[in-house]
Scaffold this motif. Structure first.
Motif, PDB file in Angstrom:
ATOM      1  N   THR A 288       0.796  -1.222   0.000  1.00 25.67           N
ATOM      2  CA  THR A 288       0.000   0.000   0.000  1.00 25.67           C
ATOM      3  C   THR A 288       0.832   1.278   0.000  1.00 25.67           C
ATOM      4  O   THR A 288       0.323   2.338  -0.351  1.00 25.67           O
ATOM      5  N   ARG A 289       2.101   1.184   0.400  1.00 25.34           N
ATOM      6  CA  ARG A 289       2.928   2.387   0.432  1.00 25.34           C
ATOM      7  C   ARG A 289       4.395   1.992   0.438  1.00 25.34           C
ATOM      8  O   ARG A 289       4.790   1.073   1.165  1.00 25.34           O
TER       9      ARG A 289
ATOM     10  N   ARG B 138       8.103   3.969   0.933  1.00 24.16           N
ATOM     11  CA  ARG B 138       8.729   5.252   1.235  1.00 24.16           C
ATOM     12  C   ARG B 138      10.169   5.013   1.701  1.00 24.16           C
ATOM     13  O   ARG B 138      10.467   4.017   2.369  1.00 24.16           O
TER      14      ARG B 138
ATOM     15  N   SER C 133       4.772  -0.494   3.462  1.00 17.74           N
ATOM     16  CA  SER C 133       3.553  -0.813   4.222  1.00 17.74           C
ATOM     17  C   SER C 133       2.730  -1.807   3.422  1.00 17.74           C
ATOM     18  O   SER C 133       2.607  -1.692   2.193  1.00 17.74           O
TER      19      SER C 133
END
Length: 189
Positions: A82-83, A85, A97
């Motif tokens: 989902t993410r 970074r 994530s």
């Protein structure tokens, strides 16, 4: 700072592939990576219209080939990414994530969408209602089917999820990496 010694978990990086002979999409292992793993205290809202699940964060070495079209397999669990970074204080590492989810076997209405009839997706709950029409009761269950971006379902079409039939109500297709479809099942009580 990332302690490389804590990166002890093995992850399989998955990619979605289409098998023309089987007319099916499936997740295939692309490569393996090492990661540090931390269970999140909060839910990961992998769906914009459905409910989330308790998330997990993976710390990995930078992986320019990784994006949100991929998924992970970790300890036998499918992890919906989902993410991604960068880990700001430590260059060379990323924080990824993910939502550990159950992948369902789905099938499109072949008359409307001939290519890629079978595909993997995640089913999450949206709303459960109860109607009392004339002489009998009916349970209406609304779900959200979260699919890889390649999967398209037409409103009003039918889809089977683990062998049960659902009507496609509303598509949500503006996300760059996934599609979401509100689906409904009606059953007599």
């Amino acid at each position: 700072m990332v302690d490389v010694g804590t990166m002890r978990e093995r992850l399989n990086v998955l990619e979605l592939v289409y098998d023309k002979d089987a007319d099916a999409y499936r997740w295939r292992e692309k490569r393996r990576v090492w990661a540090g793993v931390e269970q999140d205290d909060r839910n990961n809202l992998f769906s914009s219209v459905g409910i989330g699940v308790r998330g997990v964060t993976f710390t990995i070495r930078c992986d320019p080939a990784l994006d949100l079209h991929n998924a992970y397999s970790w300890n036998g669990r499918h992890c919906f990414l989902t993410r991604i970074r960068p880990d700001t204080p430590t260059r060379g590492f990323w924080m990824v994530s993910a939502a550990p989810v159950t992948v369902r076997s789905c099938r499109k209405d072949a008359d409307r969408t001939p290519a890629g009839s079978t595909f993997p997706a995640v089913l999450t709950e949206k709303y459960v209602g109860h109607e009392q029409p004339d002489l009998h009761a009916e349970t209406v269950t609304d779900y959200v089917l979260v699919t890889p971006k390649e999967i398209e379902l037409a409103p009003g079409s039918w889809v089977t999820v683990d062998g049960a039939y659902y009507r496609v109500l509303v598509p949500h297709v503006l996300d760059e990496f996934k599609n979401e479809f509100e689906i409904r099942r009606k059953e007599d009580c």
